[in-house]
Design a protein around this motif. Sequence first.
Motif, PDB file in Angstrom:
ATOM      1  N   GLY A   1      14.452  20.964  40.410  1.00 28.87           N
ATOM      2  CA  GLY A   1      13.445  20.009  39.997  1.00 28.87           C
ATOM      3  C   GLY A   1      12.029  20.487  40.166  1.00 28.87           C
ATOM      4  O   GLY A   1      11.086  19.746  39.929  1.00 28.87           O
ATOM      5  N   ARG A   2      11.851  21.749  40.580  1.00 29.35           N
ATOM      6  CA  ARG A   2      10.508  22.253  40.819  1.00 29.35           C
ATOM      7  C   ARG A   2       9.926  22.986  39.605  1.00 29.35           C
ATOM      8  O   ARG A   2       8.709  23.128  39.489  1.00 29.35           O
ATOM      9  CB  ARG A   2      10.510  23.185  42.020  1.00 29.35           C
ATOM     10  N   THR A   3      10.768  23.445  38.732  1.00 25.91           N
ATOM     11  CA  THR A   3      10.302  24.147  37.531  1.00 25.91           C
ATOM     12  C   THR A   3      11.155  23.743  36.341  1.00 25.91           C
ATOM     13  O   THR A   3      12.281  23.257  36.499  1.00 25.91           O
ATOM     14  CB  THR A   3      10.403  25.681  37.705  1.00 25.91           C
ATOM     15  N   VAL A   4      10.594  23.941  35.163  1.00 21.45           N
ATOM     16  CA  VAL A   4      11.342  23.740  33.925  1.00 21.45           C
ATOM     17  C   VAL A   4      11.704  25.130  33.427  1.00 21.45           C
ATOM     18  O   VAL A   4      10.836  25.943  33.131  1.00 21.45           O
ATOM     19  CB  VAL A   4      10.493  23.002  32.874  1.00 21.45           C
ATOM     20  N   GLU A   5      12.992  25.404  33.347  1.00 18.72           N
ATOM     21  CA  GLU A   5      13.472  26.731  32.962  1.00 18.72           C
ATOM     22  C   GLU A   5      13.684  26.796  31.455  1.00 18.72           C
ATOM     23  O   GLU A   5      14.304  25.887  30.875  1.00 18.72           O
ATOM     24  CB  GLU A   5      14.779  27.061  33.685  1.00 18.72           C
ATOM     25  N   LEU A   6      13.171  27.849  30.838  1.00 22.82           N
ATOM     26  CA  LEU A   6      13.321  28.051  29.398  1.00 22.82           C
ATOM     27  C   LEU A   6      14.118  29.316  29.117  1.00 22.82           C
ATOM     28  O   LEU A   6      13.968  30.314  29.813  1.00 22.82           O
ATOM     29  CB  LEU A   6      11.953  28.182  28.728  1.00 22.82           C
ATOM     30  N   ALA A   7      14.948  29.268  28.110  1.00 25.54           N
ATOM     31  CA  ALA A   7      15.731  30.459  27.731  1.00 25.54           C
ATOM     32  C   ALA A   7      16.126  30.366  26.266  1.00 25.54           C
ATOM     33  O   ALA A   7      16.087  29.315  25.661  1.00 25.54           O
ATOM     34  CB  ALA A   7      16.970  30.572  28.591  1.00 25.54           C
TER      35      ALA A   7
ATOM     36  N   PRO B   1      17.416  36.818  18.200  1.00 27.65           N
ATOM     37  CA  PRO B   1      16.054  37.068  18.666  1.00 27.65           C
ATOM     38  C   PRO B   1      15.821  36.502  20.056  1.00 27.65           C
ATOM     39  O   PRO B   1      16.350  35.444  20.412  1.00 27.65           O
ATOM     40  CB  PRO B   1      15.186  36.360  17.620  1.00 27.65           C
ATOM     41  N   ARG B   2      15.046  37.194  20.842  1.00 27.97           N
ATOM     42  CA  ARG B   2      14.750  36.729  22.189  1.00 27.97           C
ATOM     43  C   ARG B   2      13.833  35.519  22.148  1.00 27.97           C
ATOM     44  O   ARG B   2      12.930  35.451  21.319  1.00 27.97           O
ATOM     45  CB  ARG B   2      14.086  37.848  22.977  1.00 27.97           C
ATOM     46  N   PRO B   3      14.050  34.569  23.044  1.00 28.40           N
ATOM     47  CA  PRO B   3      13.157  33.399  23.080  1.00 28.40           C
ATOM     48  C   PRO B   3      11.744  33.818  23.479  1.00 28.40           C
ATOM     49  O   PRO B   3      11.570  34.655  24.368  1.00 28.40           O
ATOM     50  CB  PRO B   3      13.803  32.503  24.142  1.00 28.40           C
ATOM     51  N   ARG B   4      10.765  33.237  22.835  1.00 31.79           N
ATOM     52  CA  ARG B   4       9.366  33.571  23.114  1.00 31.79           C
ATOM     53  C   ARG B   4       8.832  32.600  24.163  1.00 31.79           C
ATOM     54  O   ARG B   4       7.971  31.758  23.879  1.00 31.79           O
ATOM     55  CB  ARG B   4       8.562  33.540  21.824  1.00 31.79           C
ATOM     56  N   THR B   5       9.364  32.709  25.365  1.00 29.84           N
ATOM     57  CA  THR B   5       9.018  31.772  26.429  1.00 29.84           C
ATOM     58  C   THR B   5       7.561  31.905  26.858  1.00 29.84           C
ATOM     59  O   THR B   5       6.916  30.906  27.179  1.00 29.84           O
ATOM     60  CB  THR B   5       9.935  31.986  27.644  1.00 29.84           C
ATOM     61  N   ALA B   6       7.032  33.130  26.862  1.00 32.48           N
ATOM     62  CA  ALA B   6       5.639  33.318  27.273  1.00 32.48           C
ATOM     63  C   ALA B   6       4.698  32.629  26.289  1.00 32.48           C
ATOM     64  O   ALA B   6       3.723  31.975  26.696  1.00 32.48           O
ATOM     65  CB  ALA B   6       5.310  34.812  27.358  1.00 32.48           C
TER      66      ALA B   6
ATOM     67  N   GLN C   1      12.523  25.157  18.373  1.00 34.55           N
ATOM     68  CA  GLN C   1      12.667  25.930  17.130  1.00 34.55           C
ATOM     69  C   GLN C   1      11.498  26.887  16.937  1.00 34.55           C
ATOM     70  O   GLN C   1      11.690  28.045  16.545  1.00 34.55           O
ATOM     71  CB  GLN C   1      12.775  24.987  15.931  1.00 34.55           C
ATOM     72  N   LYS C   2      10.297  26.419  17.212  1.00 28.12           N
ATOM     73  CA  LYS C   2       9.103  27.237  16.999  1.00 28.12           C
ATOM     74  C   LYS C   2       9.125  28.496  17.848  1.00 28.12           C
ATOM     75  O   LYS C   2       8.670  29.568  17.406  1.00 28.12           O
ATOM     76  CB  LYS C   2       7.853  26.405  17.313  1.00 28.12           C
ATOM     77  N   TYR C   3       9.651  28.403  19.069  1.00 25.18           N
ATOM     78  CA  TYR C   3       9.623  29.537  19.989  1.00 25.18           C
ATOM     79  C   TYR C   3      11.013  30.131  20.264  1.00 25.18           C
ATOM     80  O   TYR C   3      11.175  30.927  21.186  1.00 25.18           O
ATOM     81  CB  TYR C   3       8.956  29.124  21.301  1.00 25.18           C
ATOM     82  N   GLY C   4      11.991  29.736  19.473  1.00 23.86           N
ATOM     83  CA  GLY C   4      13.323  30.321  19.599  1.00 23.86           C
ATOM     84  C   GLY C   4      14.039  29.995  20.888  1.00 23.86           C
ATOM     85  O   GLY C   4      14.854  30.787  21.369  1.00 23.86           O
ATOM     86  N   LEU C   5      13.789  28.837  21.461  1.00 22.06           N
ATOM     87  CA  LEU C   5      14.451  28.449  22.712  1.00 22.06           C
ATOM     88  C   LEU C   5      15.833  27.880  22.407  1.00 22.06           C
ATOM     89  O   LEU C   5      16.002  27.110  21.456  1.00 22.06           O
ATOM     90  CB  LEU C   5      13.625  27.404  23.454  1.00 22.06           C
ATOM     91  N   SER C   6      16.802  28.241  23.210  1.00 21.17           N
ATOM     92  CA  SER C   6      18.153  27.714  23.035  1.00 21.17           C
ATOM     93  C   SER C   6      18.605  26.881  24.234  1.00 21.17           C
ATOM     94  O   SER C   6      19.641  26.227  24.175  1.00 21.17           O
ATOM     95  CB  SER C   6      19.148  28.860  22.824  1.00 21.17           C
ATOM     96  N   ARG C   7      17.802  26.912  25.302  1.00 25.12           N
ATOM     97  CA  ARG C   7      18.178  26.166  26.492  1.00 25.12           C
ATOM     98  C   ARG C   7      16.940  25.769  27.286  1.00 25.12           C
ATOM     99  O   ARG C   7      16.009  26.552  27.441  1.00 25.12           O
ATOM    100  CB  ARG C   7      19.105  26.998  27.374  1.00 25.12           C
ATOM    101  N   VAL C   8      16.923  24.522  27.754  1.00 23.14           N
ATOM    102  CA  VAL C   8      15.870  24.009  28.633  1.00 23.14           C
ATOM    103  C   VAL C   8      16.570  23.313  29.793  1.00 23.14           C
ATOM    104  O   VAL C   8      17.442  22.468  29.574  1.00 23.14           O
ATOM    105  CB  VAL C   8      14.936  23.024  27.900  1.00 23.14           C
TER     106      VAL C   8
ATOM    107  N   ALA D   1      10.433  17.694  27.698  1.00 20.47           N
ATOM    108  CA  ALA D   1      10.428  17.099  26.361  1.00 20.47           C
ATOM    109  C   ALA D   1       9.600  17.937  25.397  1.00 20.47           C
ATOM    110  O   ALA D   1       9.987  18.156  24.239  1.00 20.47           O
ATOM    111  CB  ALA D   1       9.891  15.667  26.422  1.00 20.47           C
ATOM    112  N   TRP D   2       8.442  18.409  25.867  1.00 21.51           N
ATOM    113  CA  TRP D   2       7.589  19.266  25.030  1.00 21.51           C
ATOM    114  C   TRP D   2       8.347  20.537  24.652  1.00 21.51           C
ATOM    115  O   TRP D   2       8.294  20.987  23.497  1.00 21.51           O
ATOM    116  CB  TRP D   2       6.315  19.624  25.789  1.00 21.51           C
ATOM    117  N   SER D   3       9.061  21.111  25.584  1.00 22.04           N
ATOM    118  CA  SER D   3       9.783  22.357  25.349  1.00 22.04           C
ATOM    119  C   SER D   3      10.911  22.172  24.340  1.00 22.04           C
ATOM    120  O   SER D   3      11.130  23.019  23.465  1.00 22.04           O
ATOM    121  CB  SER D   3      10.338  22.900  26.670  1.00 22.04           C
ATOM    122  N   VAL D   4      11.637  21.077  24.452  1.00 25.31           N
ATOM    123  CA  VAL D   4      12.715  20.803  23.505  1.00 25.31           C
ATOM    124  C   VAL D   4      12.147  20.585  22.100  1.00 25.31           C
ATOM    125  O   VAL D   4      12.687  21.083  21.108  1.00 25.31           O
ATOM    126  CB  VAL D   4      13.538  19.583  23.960  1.00 25.31           C
TER     127      VAL D   4
END
Length: 297
Positions: A291-297, A222-227, A260-267, A253-256
């Motif tokens: 260091g300017r953004t937190v990337e989610l995938a 499943p695709r990560p629900r980053t939005a 699980q809730k949003y299907g993220l596999s990488r921060v 830290a919040w993203s990690v």
Amino acid sequence: MAPEPIPPGRFFSVHLRFSRGVITIAAIVLVLAVGISFGVYQLLKRAPKPLAVPEASCVVRTPDDEREMDIEQAQIAATIAAVAARRKLPEQAVVIAYATALQESKLYNVNYGDRDSVGVFQQRESQGWGTKKQIMDPVYSTNRFFAALEKVKGYRKMPVAEAAQAVQRSAAGYAYGPHEEEARLLAAAFTGRVPRAVHCWYPPQDAKAGGGQAAGERTAVPRPRTAQARRQLKRALGGTAVTDRRRGWLIAAWSVAHAQKYGLSRVEYAGARWSNDLRVEDWQDASAAGGRTVELA
């Protein structure tokens, strides 16, 4: 002519010989069965055992100590830190909130409690904290807790238990004090003051695309629900922009914690990468991560 009489004891001796033969065969079969069973047992004993898949969990590590947490606890802790940052509160306010939540609910969003107490802080509808539905929303209940804490004069300098009791008005206000050390550990990690401090893992789940698949068709991850993740983060934090490194690590830290809730596999953030990989116990260096953004995938 009369039949010749059977000598006494002849029938008995034949029957006896037959019974002994059956017993001998049965004994041989039993010995073989035991031997085969023992051999199978030894083979199974020597065969490699499948590794049990551990349950989803998190660990918080700082130079001072570490603590294992359930994912729900980590999500609550991350939410509290985000709400505090939105309200521009000091780390001491987060410590007080954690000590309170650890005592009241062990950092779980429980729907039961003493009388009508519910939620992370065990707030009561009958005492004006809001409706049960509102209190069960961690963002709402945390905002209500901090709004009450901000009215406590000098809370930043008073003992943690005293400040927590001023908000909660509990029958056992002394009970908040023993949680102070753990609360400080969590605050250092989830506020972003200590980078790379929060690490979680959850069993990856494959999903069938389109509601069904033909035989032999590969399952699709499943695709990560980053939005959705960013919308929920914005609701707690007020925005998703990284204005400084501490805020960046708070978002990471919040993203990690919510992976699980949003299907993220990488921060990724500030040259570091968290991956949902059981073999990796910590953040790894990733030179491409800025260091300017937190990337989610």
